[in-house]
Design a protein around this motif. Sequence first.
Motif, PDB file in Angstrom:
ATOM      1  N   GLU A  81       0.774  -1.133  -0.040  1.00 52.39           N
ATOM      2  CA  GLU A  81      -0.052   0.062   0.144  1.00 52.39           C
ATOM      3  C   GLU A  81       0.836   1.288  -0.072  1.00 52.39           C
ATOM      4  OE1 GLU A  81      -3.103  -0.160   2.843  1.00 52.39           O
ATOM      5  OE2 GLU A  81      -3.208  -2.310   2.635  1.00 52.39           O
ATOM      6  N   PHE A 117      -1.748   5.549   3.299  1.00 53.75           N
ATOM      7  CA  PHE A 117      -2.988   5.147   3.593  1.00 53.75           C
ATOM      8  C   PHE A 117      -3.784   6.443   4.652  1.00 53.75           C
ATOM      9  CE2 PHE A 117      -6.534   3.841   6.450  1.00 53.75           C
ATOM     10  CZ  PHE A 117      -7.494   3.544   5.555  1.00 53.75           C
ATOM     11  N   SER A 139      -3.672   9.750   2.946  1.00 55.54           N
ATOM     12  CA  SER A 139      -4.685   9.654   1.798  1.00 55.54           C
ATOM     13  C   SER A 139      -6.006   9.816   2.234  1.00 55.54           C
ATOM     14  CB  SER A 139      -4.669   8.515   0.856  1.00 55.54           C
ATOM     15  OG  SER A 139      -3.445   8.304   0.056  1.00 55.54           O
ATOM     16  N   MET A 140      -6.231   9.131   3.342  1.00 50.20           N
ATOM     17  CA  MET A 140      -7.581   9.430   3.858  1.00 50.20           C
ATOM     18  C   MET A 140      -7.884  10.928   4.513  1.00 50.20           C
ATOM     19  SD  MET A 140      -9.337   6.638   3.492  1.00 50.20           S
ATOM     20  CE  MET A 140      -8.356   6.536   1.736  1.00 50.20           C
ATOM     21  N   HIS A 193      -7.160  13.631   1.291  1.00 53.99           N
ATOM     22  CA  HIS A 193      -7.770  13.083  -0.056  1.00 53.99           C
ATOM     23  C   HIS A 193      -9.472  13.142   0.360  1.00 53.99           C
ATOM     24  CE1 HIS A 193      -4.376  13.511  -2.484  1.00 53.99           C
ATOM     25  NE2 HIS A 193      -3.796  12.385  -2.193  1.00 53.99           N
ATOM     26  N   LYS A 194      -9.766  12.396   1.203  1.00 54.96           N
ATOM     27  CA  LYS A 194     -11.051  11.807   1.986  1.00 54.96           C
ATOM     28  C   LYS A 194     -11.899  12.861   2.657  1.00 54.96           C
ATOM     29  CE  LYS A 194     -11.554   8.699  -1.293  1.00 54.96           C
ATOM     30  NZ  LYS A 194     -12.295   8.960  -2.422  1.00 54.96           N
ATOM     31  N   GLU A 206     -12.182   1.576  -2.399  1.00 60.30           N
ATOM     32  CA  GLU A 206     -11.892   2.596  -3.186  1.00 60.30           C
ATOM     33  C   GLU A 206     -10.390   2.926  -3.463  1.00 60.30           C
ATOM     34  OE1 GLU A 206     -13.162   7.089  -4.955  1.00 60.30           O
ATOM     35  OE2 GLU A 206     -14.092   6.403  -3.228  1.00 60.30           O
ATOM     36  N   TYR A 207      -9.746   3.067  -2.076  1.00 61.62           N
ATOM     37  CA  TYR A 207      -8.366   3.122  -2.121  1.00 61.62           C
ATOM     38  C   TYR A 207      -7.362   1.879  -2.486  1.00 61.62           C
ATOM     39  CZ  TYR A 207      -3.743   3.256   0.456  1.00 61.62           C
ATOM     40  OH  TYR A 207      -2.335   3.412   0.626  1.00 61.62           O
ATOM     41  N   ASP A 254       0.334   7.798  -3.171  1.00 64.25           N
ATOM     42  CA  ASP A 254      -0.891   7.261  -3.326  1.00 64.25           C
ATOM     43  C   ASP A 254      -0.997   6.416  -4.487  1.00 64.25           C
ATOM     44  OD1 ASP A 254      -1.383   8.936  -5.659  1.00 64.25           O
ATOM     45  OD2 ASP A 254      -2.186  10.501  -4.445  1.00 64.25           O
ATOM     46  N   HIS A 255      -1.868   5.901  -5.059  1.00 66.21           N
ATOM     47  CA  HIS A 255      -2.083   4.988  -6.201  1.00 66.21           C
ATOM     48  C   HIS A 255      -1.074   5.279  -7.299  1.00 66.21           C
ATOM     49  CE1 HIS A 255      -5.405   7.437  -7.230  1.00 66.21           C
ATOM     50  NE2 HIS A 255      -5.068   7.360  -8.716  1.00 66.21           N
TER      51      HIS A 255
END
Length: 314
Positions: A20, A23, A26-27, A30-31, A55-56, A300-301
């Motif tokens: 990963e 995380f 990102s949360m 981004h979220k 979704e992640y 991230d991705h």
Amino acid sequence: MTTTNGQKLPHQTDRTFVTEAGFETSMLFHKGYDMPHFAFFPMLRTEDGRAAIKEYIAPLMETARQHDAGFILDTNTWRSSPDWLDLLGYAKGDHVEINREAVTFAHGLRREFGQGANVIVNGVIGPRGDGYDPLSIMTASDAEEYHAFQVGVFADNGVDMVSAITITNTPEAIGIARAAADRDLPSVISFTLETDGRLPTGETLADAIAEVDASCVRKPAYYMINCAHPDHFSDMLEQGGDWVQRIQGLRCNASRMSHAELDGSAELDDGNPSELAQQYSEITRLLPNLNVFGGCCGTDHRHIANICDALHAD
């Protein structure tokens, strides 16, 4: 030892594995999930939270599949050890269930998104204290006793291995490795490095690896570097030595900022994904056994996809 789905673990093969990325960042950025004490396991207890995790994860697993790489799927348990659960107000009776449901969710993610891929369920352990600053350091025996709780839940619920992430000192690493060995689980130790390429305690990575290996009858399967930008430690790797053979994984920050700067930043520094990928590629010549690639803060991705592309191009 093979995994619960019959696959080899990273230290048993030279196959590439993807982990990963960042995380938690990102949360958060981004979220918009702002969790106390950077504890994101409560997301598992809401429908919206579980959907955000899926979704992640989905594009990361797809990247692994496209590059014929294995995927190391972390349990959301970095902040699920007893002291942190107490601080967050959870009753002692809930501690086992919180860790168990994280492992169960990870197994579900493997079934849902892992078709056609070699997916490893990885029980994640975080430091007892802060991941940047070892304010107090346990003895190895105390660390083994403390972390045995999480390791035990992981073992009872079928993880494939255990990884200790953002570890700042050697006694805690030794204790975790011993606790994992007691339950016949392979362990991975991932050390946090500062901008000078040393652990937050001031130890060199070479000394830390040597001390942990010498103190464990069953040594960690391998070591990783996390939560540092390649610029912070590449020069140190250039020095070489037998210890570099023991490093098989990288989870770097996107940002060149120090930990103190990252802590004080109100904005996410996601760096340059293509530049970071190229630096990963260059580091492979310094770490001959490197086959685990992921990200830490700010990644991230996009970063993972760029890293896989760069490695494939080589």
